[in-house]
Design a protein around this motif. Structure first.
Motif, PDB file in Angstrom:
ATOM      1  N   LEU A  94      42.436  38.685  57.694  1.00  0.00           N
ATOM      2  CA  LEU A  94      43.003  37.885  56.600  1.00  0.00           C
ATOM      3  C   LEU A  94      43.708  38.794  55.593  1.00  0.00           C
ATOM      4  O   LEU A  94      44.822  38.500  55.144  1.00  0.00           O
ATOM      5  N   ASP A  95      43.077  39.904  55.239  1.00  0.00           N
ATOM      6  CA  ASP A  95      43.702  40.846  54.300  1.00  0.00           C
ATOM      7  C   ASP A  95      45.022  41.367  54.868  1.00  0.00           C
ATOM      8  O   ASP A  95      46.035  41.445  54.163  1.00  0.00           O
ATOM      9  N   ARG A  96      45.001  41.739  56.150  1.00  0.00           N
ATOM     10  CA  ARG A  96      46.209  42.274  56.774  1.00  0.00           C
ATOM     11  C   ARG A  96      47.335  41.239  56.768  1.00  0.00           C
ATOM     12  O   ARG A  96      48.490  41.542  56.437  1.00  0.00           O
ATOM     13  N   LEU A  97      46.976  40.007  57.070  1.00  0.00           N
ATOM     14  CA  LEU A  97      47.984  38.946  57.112  1.00  0.00           C
ATOM     15  C   LEU A  97      48.568  38.682  55.724  1.00  0.00           C
ATOM     16  O   LEU A  97      49.784  38.498  55.565  1.00  0.00           O
ATOM     17  N   CYS A  98      47.711  38.664  54.695  1.00  0.00           N
ATOM     18  CA  CYS A  98      48.199  38.416  53.331  1.00  0.00           C
ATOM     19  C   CYS A  98      49.152  39.524  52.881  1.00  0.00           C
ATOM     20  O   CYS A  98      50.208  39.248  52.286  1.00  0.00           O
ATOM     21  N   VAL A  99      48.788  40.760  53.145  1.00  0.00           N
ATOM     22  CA  VAL A  99      49.644  41.878  52.740  1.00  0.00           C
ATOM     23  C   VAL A  99      50.983  41.824  53.475  1.00  0.00           C
ATOM     24  O   VAL A  99      52.055  42.018  52.877  1.00  0.00           O
ATOM     25  N   GLU A 103      54.620  41.393  51.632  1.00  0.00           N
ATOM     26  CA  GLU A 103      55.690  42.378  51.823  1.00  0.00           C
ATOM     27  C   GLU A 103      56.971  41.691  52.267  1.00  0.00           C
ATOM     28  O   GLU A 103      58.078  42.096  51.887  1.00  0.00           O
ATOM     29  N   ARG A 104      56.834  40.640  53.055  1.00  0.00           N
ATOM     30  CA  ARG A 104      58.019  39.919  53.554  1.00  0.00           C
ATOM     31  C   ARG A 104      58.575  38.938  52.529  1.00  0.00           C
ATOM     32  O   ARG A 104      59.762  38.631  52.531  1.00  0.00           O
ATOM     33  N   ARG A 105      57.692  38.453  51.629  1.00  0.00           N
ATOM     34  CA  ARG A 105      58.114  37.462  50.626  1.00  0.00           C
ATOM     35  C   ARG A 105      57.803  37.999  49.227  1.00  0.00           C
ATOM     36  O   ARG A 105      56.871  37.561  48.554  1.00  0.00           O
ATOM     37  N   PRO A 106      58.581  38.971  48.744  1.00  0.00           N
ATOM     38  CA  PRO A 106      58.264  39.607  47.447  1.00  0.00           C
ATOM     39  C   PRO A 106      58.413  38.675  46.249  1.00  0.00           C
ATOM     40  O   PRO A 106      57.980  39.024  45.147  1.00  0.00           O
ATOM     41  N   GLU A 107      59.030  37.506  46.432  1.00  0.00           N
ATOM     42  CA  GLU A 107      59.193  36.593  45.292  1.00  0.00           C
ATOM     43  C   GLU A 107      57.898  35.840  44.966  1.00  0.00           C
ATOM     44  O   GLU A 107      57.799  35.196  43.915  1.00  0.00           O
ATOM     45  N   ILE A 108      56.904  35.901  45.834  1.00  0.00           N
ATOM     46  CA  ILE A 108      55.642  35.187  45.611  1.00  0.00           C
ATOM     47  C   ILE A 108      54.858  35.879  44.505  1.00  0.00           C
ATOM     48  O   ILE A 108      54.658  37.094  44.536  1.00  0.00           O
ATOM     49  N   ARG A 109      54.400  35.094  43.531  1.00  0.00           N
ATOM     50  CA  ARG A 109      53.606  35.638  42.432  1.00  0.00           C
ATOM     51  C   ARG A 109      52.166  35.124  42.443  1.00  0.00           C
ATOM     52  O   ARG A 109      51.286  35.720  41.804  1.00  0.00           O
ATOM     53  N   THR A 110      51.922  33.996  43.094  1.00  0.00           N
ATOM     54  CA  THR A 110      50.562  33.457  43.219  1.00  0.00           C
ATOM     55  C   THR A 110      50.351  33.029  44.670  1.00  0.00           C
ATOM     56  O   THR A 110      51.168  32.300  45.231  1.00  0.00           O
ATOM     57  N   LEU A 111      49.256  33.509  45.246  1.00  0.00           N
ATOM     58  CA  LEU A 111      48.931  33.165  46.630  1.00  0.00           C
ATOM     59  C   LEU A 111      47.636  32.358  46.634  1.00  0.00           C
ATOM     60  O   LEU A 111      46.599  32.829  46.153  1.00  0.00           O
ATOM     61  N   ALA A 129      37.223  36.747  49.230  1.00  0.00           N
ATOM     62  CA  ALA A 129      38.456  37.319  49.772  1.00  0.00           C
ATOM     63  C   ALA A 129      39.533  37.401  48.684  1.00  0.00           C
ATOM     64  O   ALA A 129      40.276  38.383  48.594  1.00  0.00           O
ATOM     65  N   ALA A 130      39.596  36.355  47.827  1.00  0.00           N
ATOM     66  CA  ALA A 130      40.564  36.370  46.724  1.00  0.00           C
ATOM     67  C   ALA A 130      40.259  37.508  45.748  1.00  0.00           C
ATOM     68  O   ALA A 130      41.170  38.202  45.285  1.00  0.00           O
ATOM     69  N   GLU A 131      38.973  37.704  45.443  1.00  0.00           N
ATOM     70  CA  GLU A 131      38.593  38.815  44.547  1.00  0.00           C
ATOM     71  C   GLU A 131      39.004  40.160  45.147  1.00  0.00           C
ATOM     72  O   GLU A 131      39.527  41.035  44.461  1.00  0.00           O
ATOM     73  N   ARG A 132      38.746  40.295  46.445  1.00  0.00           N
ATOM     74  CA  ARG A 132      39.065  41.561  47.129  1.00  0.00           C
ATOM     75  C   ARG A 132      40.571  41.830  47.099  1.00  0.00           C
ATOM     76  O   ARG A 132      41.019  42.947  46.812  1.00  0.00           O
ATOM     77  N   LEU A 133      41.340  40.770  47.347  1.00  0.00           N
ATOM     78  CA  LEU A 133      42.795  40.934  47.367  1.00  0.00           C
ATOM     79  C   LEU A 133      43.352  41.141  45.952  1.00  0.00           C
ATOM     80  O   LEU A 133      44.321  41.881  45.764  1.00  0.00           O
ATOM     81  N   ASN A 134      42.742  40.475  44.959  1.00  0.00           N
ATOM     82  CA  ASN A 134      43.202  40.674  43.578  1.00  0.00           C
ATOM     83  C   ASN A 134      43.019  42.125  43.141  1.00  0.00           C
ATOM     84  O   ASN A 134      43.857  42.680  42.421  1.00  0.00           O
ATOM     85  N   ALA A 135      41.911  42.728  43.544  1.00  0.00           N
ATOM     86  CA  ALA A 135      41.682  44.133  43.187  1.00  0.00           C
ATOM     87  C   ALA A 135      42.769  45.030  43.756  1.00  0.00           C
ATOM     88  O   ALA A 135      43.086  46.084  43.194  1.00  0.00           O
ATOM     89  N   ARG A 142      48.784  37.295  42.063  1.00  0.00           N
ATOM     90  CA  ARG A 142      47.422  36.809  41.813  1.00  0.00           C
ATOM     91  C   ARG A 142      47.004  35.931  42.996  1.00  0.00           C
ATOM     92  O   ARG A 142      47.785  35.093  43.472  1.00  0.00           O
ATOM     93  N   VAL A 143      45.789  36.117  43.473  1.00  0.00           N
ATOM     94  CA  VAL A 143      45.290  35.345  44.615  1.00  0.00           C
ATOM     95  C   VAL A 143      44.203  34.394  44.125  1.00  0.00           C
ATOM     96  O   VAL A 143      43.251  34.813  43.440  1.00  0.00           O
ATOM     97  N   LEU A 144      44.337  33.125  44.445  1.00  0.00           N
ATOM     98  CA  LEU A 144      43.365  32.091  44.096  1.00  0.00           C
ATOM     99  C   LEU A 144      42.891  31.419  45.376  1.00  0.00           C
ATOM    100  O   LEU A 144      43.541  31.524  46.423  1.00  0.00           O
ATOM    101  N   SER A 145      41.784  30.705  45.296  1.00  0.00           N
ATOM    102  CA  SER A 145      41.282  30.022  46.496  1.00  0.00           C
ATOM    103  C   SER A 145      40.689  28.674  46.120  1.00  0.00           C
ATOM    104  O   SER A 145      40.168  28.502  45.012  1.00  0.00           O
ATOM    105  N   TYR A 146      40.806  27.748  47.047  1.00  0.00           N
ATOM    106  CA  TYR A 146      40.122  26.458  46.913  1.00  0.00           C
ATOM    107  C   TYR A 146      39.975  25.850  48.299  1.00  0.00           C
ATOM    108  O   TYR A 146      40.564  26.330  49.271  1.00  0.00           O
ATOM    109  N   SER A 147      39.177  24.797  48.375  1.00  0.00           N
ATOM    110  CA  SER A 147      38.942  24.144  49.662  1.00  0.00           C
ATOM    111  C   SER A 147      39.770  22.871  49.784  1.00  0.00           C
ATOM    112  O   SER A 147      39.786  22.041  48.871  1.00  0.00           O
ATOM    113  N   GLY A 148      40.451  22.745  50.919  1.00  0.00           N
ATOM    114  CA  GLY A 148      41.119  21.487  51.264  1.00  0.00           C
ATOM    115  C   GLY A 148      40.457  20.851  52.468  1.00  0.00           C
ATOM    116  O   GLY A 148      41.050  20.009  53.136  1.00  0.00           O
ATOM    117  N   SER A 149      39.230  21.261  52.730  1.00  0.00           N
ATOM    118  CA  SER A 149      38.510  20.786  53.907  1.00  0.00           C
ATOM    119  C   SER A 149      38.309  19.275  53.872  1.00  0.00           C
ATOM    120  O   SER A 149      37.980  18.712  52.821  1.00  0.00           O
TER     121      SER A 149
END
Length: 426
Positions: A94-99, A103-111, A129-135, A142-149
């Protein structure tokens, strides 16, 4: 889903004495992932990454209707056989995919990392995972998370879950301001902003705004004016931060829009004369537009199956402004804090139901033979085959329907099935 309670119970609770038929059984509604379809259009610097299965990917792609060569602001991280077999660490993947994505979409400011219902996804801790990526990624992203389950949310609850993630990030302010809560199309937001300015209410913020990175401040001098009835958790979180909730019907139709604007006007000390001078012309245009649709709808019977949580508000509009006769108004969840003003305007002789038991509700539809049934996509075609006119409830979420200028369009959405049948009649 299993039938948790097989017997419907009519109960009375709280200060509203209206009986409610509570249904707990098989459901037929979209999951909270569907909210991405309108949220990604609103938040122009955000990306929604669903962590899920191919089914999730097909749902979002089909519902959003994006062409394959477009660069949408949503996607799906699909768990593959390699993940399921434990040959790869899902968190590392997941971390690898987000990075790679950023890198491909530098205009993104919130994930946004959006959870879904496969058991393998539930095992992943997306908040961590969001905390890890935010660090690793802040302050650029900024990375946020929520459930759409679908296990935890239905349809419009996805928006509530997404907006709720902003609340802990909001800075404190003591400034007087009005906050409109709920995702609105840009054109509707602009119309309301102009009307508030004309009323002398200049300090207005919208949640969400057009950029996810621009999080509004909150404090004890913030008045909340909900624009959507399904954001109850977000509103309660904002109230817990000291804001004050303004209660009003929602801005559907001429009457609802007037009452909604009046709630803000009263809180900000706008005189009745000034309010009438500002809103009078727009209200007159809305009433003229509604008058064109009324002959097609007045006296027609209506059955609303639970789907979007908009049902009590739209039932009030259709009954009071267009003369439709309500049989049953169903809603997935009855949040009395959010719809108390709407319930007070509904007639006493209707069935108000909460939750879903599909078989029993379809039995009541067939017994009543309403002129129009508002329902989900999956039910429309079978009911049409039985000779019942239907309206897709999903259209009411995807279309601009708030405010004076959209009142006629909202009425036309309900009149269209009758006009179509009249054209097809031999």
């Amino acid at each position: 889903m299993s039938n948790l309670h097989d017997i419907p119970v009519a109960t009375r609770s709280g200060c509203d004495e209206r009986p409610v038929l509570r249904e707990r059984g098989q459901r037929e509604v979209f999951c909270g992932l569907t909210g991405i379809v309108w949220l990604h259009r609103k938040l122009q610097d955000a990306f929604f990454l669903v962590v899920g299965s191919r089914t999730c990917a097909h749902l979002i792609q089909s519902a959003a209707g994006v062409m394959i060569f477009a660069e949408p602001r949503f996607g799906t991280a699909i768990l593959t056989d390699r993940d399921l077999a434990g040959m790869a660490d899902a968190n590392d993947e997941l971390d690898r995919l987000c990075v790679t994505l950023l890198e491909r979409r530098p205009e993104i400011r919130t994930l946004f990392l959006v959870g879904s219902c496969p058991s393998e996804v539930i095992k992943l801790d997306l908040a961590r995972a969001a905390e890890r990526l935010n660090a690793r990624l802040l302050p650029q992203v900024r990375v946020l998370s929520y459930s759409g389950s679908g296990i935890e949310t239905t349809f419009t609850q996805g928006e509530d879950a997404a907006l709720r993630t902003f609340v802990p990030l909001m800075p404190h302010t003591d400034a007087r301001q009005l906050m409109v809560v709920g995702c609105l199309p840009d054109i509707v937001e602009d119309q309301f902003r102009r009307q508030f300015e004309q009323l002398g209410i200049a300090d207005v913020v919208f949640l969400p705004g057009r950029r996810a990175a621009d999080v509004p401040a909150i404090g004890p001098n913030t008045d909340l004016l909900p624009a959507q009835p399904f954001n109850g958790d977000t509103v309660r979180a904002l109230v817990a931060r000291g804001a004050r909730l303004l209660r009003a019907p929602y801005p559907f139709g001429a009457e609802g829009t007037t009452a909604w604007l009046q709630a803000a006007a009263r809180a900000w000390g706008v005189s009745p004369a000034a309010f009438d001078a500002v809103t009078g012309p727009a209200r007159a245009r809305a009433e003229t537009a509604l008058a064109r649709q009324r002959p097609l709808l007045a006296g027609r019977s209506l059955f609303m199956l639970p789907d979007s949580q908009l049902e009590p508000s739209l039932a009030r509009f259709l009954h009071r402004e267009l003369g439709m006769r309500l049989i049953e108004v169903g809603t997935p969840f009855l949040d009395r804090q959010m719809v108390s003003e709407e319930l007070a305007l509904l007639p006493d002789d209707i069935v108000l139901s909460e939750g879903q038991h599909l078989d029993r509700q379809l039995d009541r539809v067939r017994a009543a033979r309403p002129d129009l049934t508002v329902c989900g996509l999956g039910l429309a075609n079978p009911l049409e085959a039985e000779g019942l006119a239907t309206k897709w409830s999903i259209e009411l979420v995807f279309s601009p329907i708030h405010g004076y200028d959209q009142a006629g369009d909202l009425a036309e959405l309900f009149a269209r099935p009758f006009a179509r049948r009249a054209r097809l009649a031999v």
